[in-house]
Design an enzyme around this catalytic site. Structure first.
Site, PDB file in Angstrom:
ATOM      1  N   GLU A   1      40.874  47.374  42.798  1.00 17.37           N
ATOM      2  CA  GLU A   1      42.091  46.686  43.244  1.00 17.37           C
ATOM      3  C   GLU A   1      43.340  47.307  42.612  1.00 17.37           C
ATOM      4  O   GLU A   1      44.194  46.615  42.071  1.00 17.37           O
ATOM      5  CB  GLU A   1      41.991  45.185  42.929  1.00 17.37           C
ATOM      6  CG  GLU A   1      40.788  44.542  43.614  1.00 17.37           C
ATOM      7  CD  GLU A   1      40.684  43.037  43.440  1.00 17.37           C
ATOM      8  OE1 GLU A   1      41.135  42.531  42.392  1.00 17.37           O
ATOM      9  OE2 GLU A   1      40.160  42.383  44.353  1.00 17.37           O
TER      10      GLU A   1
ATOM     11  N   ASP B   1      32.826  38.221  46.297  1.00 19.27           N
ATOM     12  CA  ASP B   1      33.797  37.781  45.308  1.00 19.27           C
ATOM     13  C   ASP B   1      33.791  36.264  45.154  1.00 19.27           C
ATOM     14  O   ASP B   1      34.688  35.589  45.652  1.00 19.27           O
ATOM     15  CB  ASP B   1      35.196  38.262  45.723  1.00 19.27           C
ATOM     16  CG  ASP B   1      36.207  38.109  44.612  1.00 19.27           C
ATOM     17  OD1 ASP B   1      35.792  37.828  43.476  1.00 19.27           O
ATOM     18  OD2 ASP B   1      37.410  38.274  44.885  1.00 19.27           O
TER      19      ASP B   1
ATOM     20  N   GLU C   1      46.203  34.472  35.825  1.00 18.12           N
ATOM     21  CA  GLU C   1      45.754  34.867  37.165  1.00 18.12           C
ATOM     22  C   GLU C   1      44.608  33.943  37.564  1.00 18.12           C
ATOM     23  O   GLU C   1      43.640  33.764  36.822  1.00 18.12           O
ATOM     24  CB  GLU C   1      45.299  36.331  37.158  1.00 18.12           C
ATOM     25  CG  GLU C   1      44.894  36.796  38.545  1.00 18.12           C
ATOM     26  CD  GLU C   1      45.095  38.293  38.779  1.00 18.12           C
ATOM     27  OE1 GLU C   1      45.761  38.951  37.964  1.00 18.12           O
ATOM     28  OE2 GLU C   1      44.589  38.792  39.798  1.00 18.12           O
ATOM     29  N   ARG C   2      44.749  33.334  38.737  1.00 15.56           N
ATOM     30  CA  ARG C   2      43.763  32.359  39.235  1.00 15.56           C
ATOM     31  C   ARG C   2      43.590  31.210  38.249  1.00 15.56           C
ATOM     32  O   ARG C   2      42.474  30.694  38.064  1.00 15.56           O
ATOM     33  CB  ARG C   2      42.404  33.014  39.523  1.00 15.56           C
ATOM     34  CG  ARG C   2      42.482  34.292  40.318  1.00 15.56           C
ATOM     35  CD  ARG C   2      43.207  34.116  41.618  1.00 15.56           C
ATOM     36  NE  ARG C   2      43.370  35.375  42.346  1.00 15.56           N
ATOM     37  CZ  ARG C   2      44.124  35.496  43.416  1.00 15.56           C
ATOM     38  NH1 ARG C   2      44.819  34.465  43.886  1.00 15.56           N
ATOM     39  NH2 ARG C   2      44.225  36.637  44.035  1.00 15.56           N
TER      40      ARG C   2
ATOM     41  N   ASN D   1      43.342  42.519  34.693  1.00 15.96           N
ATOM     42  CA  ASN D   1      44.459  43.287  35.251  1.00 15.96           C
ATOM     43  C   ASN D   1      45.491  43.386  34.130  1.00 15.96           C
ATOM     44  O   ASN D   1      46.306  42.492  33.931  1.00 15.96           O
ATOM     45  CB  ASN D   1      45.071  42.569  36.457  1.00 15.96           C
ATOM     46  CG  ASN D   1      44.138  42.583  37.648  1.00 15.96           C
ATOM     47  OD1 ASN D   1      43.399  43.538  37.865  1.00 15.96           O
ATOM     48  ND2 ASN D   1      44.152  41.515  38.433  1.00 15.96           N
TER      49      ASN D   1
ATOM     50  N   GLU E   1      28.380  38.007  35.664  1.00 19.92           N
ATOM     51  CA  GLU E   1      29.718  37.389  35.670  1.00 19.92           C
ATOM     52  C   GLU E   1      29.781  36.292  36.728  1.00 19.92           C
ATOM     53  O   GLU E   1      29.527  36.539  37.903  1.00 19.92           O
ATOM     54  CB  GLU E   1      30.791  38.460  35.956  1.00 19.92           C
ATOM     55  CG  GLU E   1      32.209  37.886  36.047  1.00 19.92           C
ATOM     56  CD  GLU E   1      33.290  38.947  36.298  1.00 19.92           C
ATOM     57  OE1 GLU E   1      33.112  40.115  35.915  1.00 19.92           O
ATOM     58  OE2 GLU E   1      34.330  38.591  36.889  1.00 19.92           O
TER      59      GLU E   1
ATOM     60  N   GLU F   1      38.604  29.620  42.031  1.00 19.42           N
ATOM     61  CA  GLU F   1      39.478  30.345  42.965  1.00 19.42           C
ATOM     62  C   GLU F   1      39.143  30.050  44.431  1.00 19.42           C
ATOM     63  O   GLU F   1      40.029  29.738  45.224  1.00 19.42           O
ATOM     64  CB  GLU F   1      39.371  31.850  42.688  1.00 19.42           C
ATOM     65  CG  GLU F   1      40.204  32.697  43.630  1.00 19.42           C
ATOM     66  CD  GLU F   1      40.165  34.177  43.291  1.00 19.42           C
ATOM     67  OE1 GLU F   1      39.523  34.556  42.293  1.00 19.42           O
ATOM     68  OE2 GLU F   1      40.793  34.953  44.035  1.00 19.42           O
TER      69      GLU F   1
ATOM     70  N   LYS G   1      38.442  46.760  33.587  1.00 22.40           N
ATOM     71  CA  LYS G   1      38.414  46.773  35.059  1.00 22.40           C
ATOM     72  C   LYS G   1      39.036  48.109  35.467  1.00 22.40           C
ATOM     73  O   LYS G   1      40.225  48.323  35.224  1.00 22.40           O
ATOM     74  CB  LYS G   1      39.220  45.591  35.587  1.00 22.40           C
ATOM     75  CG  LYS G   1      39.470  45.604  37.091  1.00 22.40           C
ATOM     76  CD  LYS G   1      40.205  44.332  37.552  1.00 22.40           C
ATOM     77  CE  LYS G   1      40.488  44.347  39.043  1.00 22.40           C
ATOM     78  NZ  LYS G   1      41.136  43.113  39.516  1.00 22.40           N
TER      79      LYS G   1
HETATM   80  C1  LIG Z   1      41.583  39.597  38.118  1.00 21.64           C
HETATM   81  O1  LIG Z   1      41.636  39.941  39.468  1.00 21.64           O
HETATM   82  C2  LIG Z   1      40.861  39.195  40.357  1.00 21.64           C
HETATM   83  C3  LIG Z   1      41.683  38.694  41.534  1.00 21.64           C
HETATM   84  O2  LIG Z   1      42.715  37.859  41.124  1.00 21.64           O
HETATM   85  C4  LIG Z   1      40.779  37.904  42.419  1.00 21.64           C
HETATM   86  O3  LIG Z   1      41.434  37.420  43.542  1.00 21.64           O
HETATM   87  C5  LIG Z   1      39.655  38.766  42.859  1.00 21.64           C
HETATM   88  O4  LIG Z   1      38.854  37.987  43.560  1.00 21.64           O
HETATM   89  O5  LIG Z   1      38.944  39.253  41.745  1.00 21.64           O
HETATM   90  C6  LIG Z   1      39.705  40.018  40.879  1.00 21.64           C
HETATM   91  C7  LIG Z   1      38.779  40.503  39.773  1.00 21.64           C
HETATM   92  O6  LIG Z   1      37.742  39.891  39.574  1.00 21.64           O
HETATM   93  O7  LIG Z   1      39.094  41.490  39.139  1.00 21.64           O
END
Ligand SMILES: CO[C@H]1[C@H](O)[C@@H](O)[C@H](O)O[C@@H]1C(=O)O
Length: 683
Positions: A290, A369, A163-164, A205, A391, A397, A286
């Site tokens: 989301e 973010d 992811e990313r 995730n 963090e 990204e 997490k």
């Molecule tokens: C892993 O998920 C990411 C997600 O891809 C990203 O677009 C978002 O900005 O942050 C999330 C996070 O930090 O949990």
């Protein structure tokens, strides 16, 4: 499988002036047993490294730890505090668990640590000094890490995707299996050399077979092999776990953290992990974020959620890292009061002091973010009785996805140096996350990793400086961006002034350049939805994610003052008042905190709209200059790196032009105001 050694390439250097000090390797070792993995790794690294850099062959000579140092005439001497070797060499009282002393005395280079981990870091430090060409005669350094936790978060999925991820596929997992091979070892070496001591290998995730299997016997035996390799380099293996695991794996009807069955399930699960991997680090979670499951489903707090897992880990010394990236992602754009920026503080401030002592809250550097520019999250200045870890995102990204150069260390330095005024005296973010302000035990820094299985690990070769820099900065938050870049450049590229200068220029200017041609003055976003690459001013404007710029025909920006969302009041004074007033708000964050008319005059004397036009033209010019500087390195640096970076710079330049034109056109149309310099805007 082919990959580079990054900064451990150990390029050979001619005429190193202190070569005569590096004749032998003497190791004081008291144990009757065989050498530990860490000791073996240190010996391997030093012998191979010195052989490669200086073309010398040294052999390891193990000495009974009770002997005195007088018999040694020259060479590198490794020993732990408490062994006779160091008694007459130096005062090592200041050393902490992972610290080391490097000292030249009587033709010997001493590496002394309190633990073998300290020796490992000392050995890497010595190699770094030699590889960068620094002299070691007269050397005396005591280095203790500023942060106890120096962590990488990999967002790798069991199918091998990341992811990313912008550097290929995962080297930890592929087709639902865990990979353990030579690359695992080299990964551990590379990240240990910059001080990383915790690695989370899977995506926060947690889905698919990661959710159903990673913390169960299905994968634990393979993970044990990985954990042992990591341990040999001082690294603890962590896993991201799914809050609803008692349901998904255990078949329970609930994941309610206050349910006894759920607590027991976690206990058993953790016991089983430690039975197989005794050195396991803990979990990263997490939750309620989301779409991920979490304690809110059961009307429980995040403290309830975190503590149940922490209690399962506690008997084994395990840590529970809990993310604060919790916000409402179902917002209505017409609602001007709900503010995503407020969310971390609103959700977690009230829980200060309610987390168990092995829980650590992991807080993103900004309230939104990982945008190119955000204020520092106010949560660090608020929490006082909670373990906290900062963090940041090395994965680019929102900063060009490793197609663009964007050296992020200057950004992270600004975050670390930010004064929260949490105490009357200075309380910078660096002070807070190192535990200096409140004396917490578990503190530090985490980065979302930018690695993958590409040859150069980071997609863009210059993105390697972000990975390198994160490790070095988390070890020592006081290093400057230039120092870090200098070390990185000298370890990888030939020692030539022109090479050094060009790469330093490109790196050091790159973040501001990127900021100039993308979204202005702290407003952020304006990217294409989902993949987040390239400009799309309204991409997220009428969406549910709470990421608005509020541009209309008169102006733009989000009112986060008391008259608006009230976010500015989450800071301690005098920061709160500073952000509240447009006159005192730092200009680079003006649109983050205020709605500003296009004709508002900035401190430079130009209007907001003119500033947008100007910076976007400048940004592109700066990329053109980068391209030129890089092209001047042809023939002076390894051809493969030259080519790869050149290709990406071309992509960056195209993209920068697209950003310039789309942003300028959009705001020209909205405002109807001409560019005072009459440049061409593509409308
Ligand atoms: C892993 O998920 C990411 C997600 O891809 C990203 O677009 C978002 O900005 O942050 C999330 C996070 O930090 O949990």
């Amino acid at each position: 499988m082919s990959y580079s050694q990054c900064w451990l390439v150990y390029n050979s250097i001619d005429n190193y002036k202190d070569k005569d000090l590096l004749t032998d390797l003497h190791i004081y070792y008291e144990k009757d047993n065989a050498l530990s993995n860490i000791m073996n790794n240190i010996i391997k690294e030093l012998t191979q490294g010195l052989n490669s850099i200086l073309n010398i062959k040294i052999s390891a000579n193990i000495i009974d730890g009770k002997e005195t140092s007088s018999s040694i005439k020259s060479g590198i001497v490794l020993g732990l505090t408490g062994q006779n070797v160091i008694n007459d060499i130096a005062d090592t009282e200041q050393l902490t668990e992972e610290g080391y002393l490097l000292k030249e005395a009587n033709q010997c280079i001493y590496i002394i640590g309190k633990t073998e981990k300290g020796l490992l870091y000392g050995a890497f430090d010595l190699l770094r000094r030699i590889a960068t060409g620094e002299g070691i005669r007269g050397l005396k350094v005591i280095e203790n890490p500023k942060n106890t936790l120096r962590m990488l978060n990999h967002w790798d999925n069991m199918d091998g995707s990341i992811e990313r991820g912008y550097s290929g596929e995962s080297f930890f997992m592929k087709k639902e299996e865990i990979l353990v091979n030579q690359r695992t070892i080299d990964y551990a070496r590379i990240v240990a050399s910059i001080g990383i001591n915790c690695v989370v290998i899977n995506n926060v995730n947690v889905r698919g077979s990661a959710a159903t299997g990673l913390i169960t016997d299905r994968y634990l035996n393979k993970l044990k092999e990985m954990a042992e390799i990591f341990e040999g380099y001082g690294i603890k293996l962590y896993l991201s776990a799914n809050f609803a695991a008692p349901m998904e794996i255990g078949g329970y009807k609930t994941a309610d953290p206050l349910d006894q069955g759920v607590a027991d399930w976690w206990k058993e699960c953790v016991q089983n992990i430690y039975k197989i991997i005794p050195g396991f680090g803990g979990f990263l979670i997490k939750a309620d974020s989301e779409g991920r499951p979490g304690p809110f489903t059961y009307n429980r707090t995040h403290a309830d959620g975190a503590n149940v897992l922490a209690r399962a880990l506690k008997p084994f010394g395990g840590l529970l890292v809990w993310r604060c990236f919790v916000y409402n992602c179902q917002q209505d754009w017409r609602d001007y009061k709900t503010d995503r920026a407020r969310a971390a503080y609103d959700n977690f401030m009230g829980l200060d002091g309610k987390f168990d002592d092995n829980v650590i809250l992991q807080i993103k550097n900004g309230p939104m973010d990982f945008q190119v520019r955000e204020p520092v999250t106010p949560l660090f200045g608020g929490l006082k009785n909670t373990n906290m870890i900062l963090e940041v995102q090395a994965a680019q990204e929102y900063t060009g996805q490793q197609k663009h150069v964007c050296y992020l260390i200057p950004m992270w330095k600004e975050v670390l140096e930010f004064n929260t005024y949490a105490k009357e005296t200075n309380a910078t973010i660096a002070d807070i996350v190192s535990g200096k302000t409140y004396n917490q035990t578990h503190t530090g820094m985490a980065a979302v990793s930018n690695t993958g299985d590409d040859f150069n690990w980071t997609g863009h070769d210059l993105a390697g400086a972000n990975l390198y820099g994160f490790g070095r900065l988390s070890w020592n938050t006081e290093l400057s961006s230039e120092q870090i870049a200098a070390e990185w450049i000298k370890q990888i590229f030939p020692h030539k002034d022109k090479v050094y200068k060009a790469i330093m220029d490109i790196l050091m200017g790159s973040w501001h350049t990127y900021e100039k041609y993308t979204s202005p003055l702290g407003i952020g976003w304006m990217v294409n939805p989902n993949h987040h690459y390239g400009p799309n001013v309204d991409g997220y404007e009428y969406d549910r994610w709470g990421t608005y710029h509020r541009a209309n025909r008169n102006g733009m920006g989000v009112d986060r003052t008391k008259a608006g969302t009230g976010y500015a009041s989450q800071y301690n004074e005098p920061n709160a008042s500073m952000y509240e007033q447009k006159e005192t708000c730092p200009e680079e964050l003006l649109l983050f905190f205020h709605y500003i008319p296009y004709d508002y005059k900035l401190k430079s004397g130009v209007t907001l709209i003119q500033h947008i036009y100007d910076t976007h033209f400048e940004g592109v010019q700066e990329v053109e200059k980068m391209v030129e500087e890089w092209n001047g390195l042809e023939g002076l640096i390894p051809e493969d790196i030259f080519q790869r970076v050149q290709k990406r710079l071309t992509i960056q330049l195209e993209s920068a032009k697209e950003w310039r034109d789309r942003i300028n056109t959009y705001f020209y149309r909205k405002s109807g105001v001409d560019d005072a310099k009459k440049r061409k805007i593509y409308y």
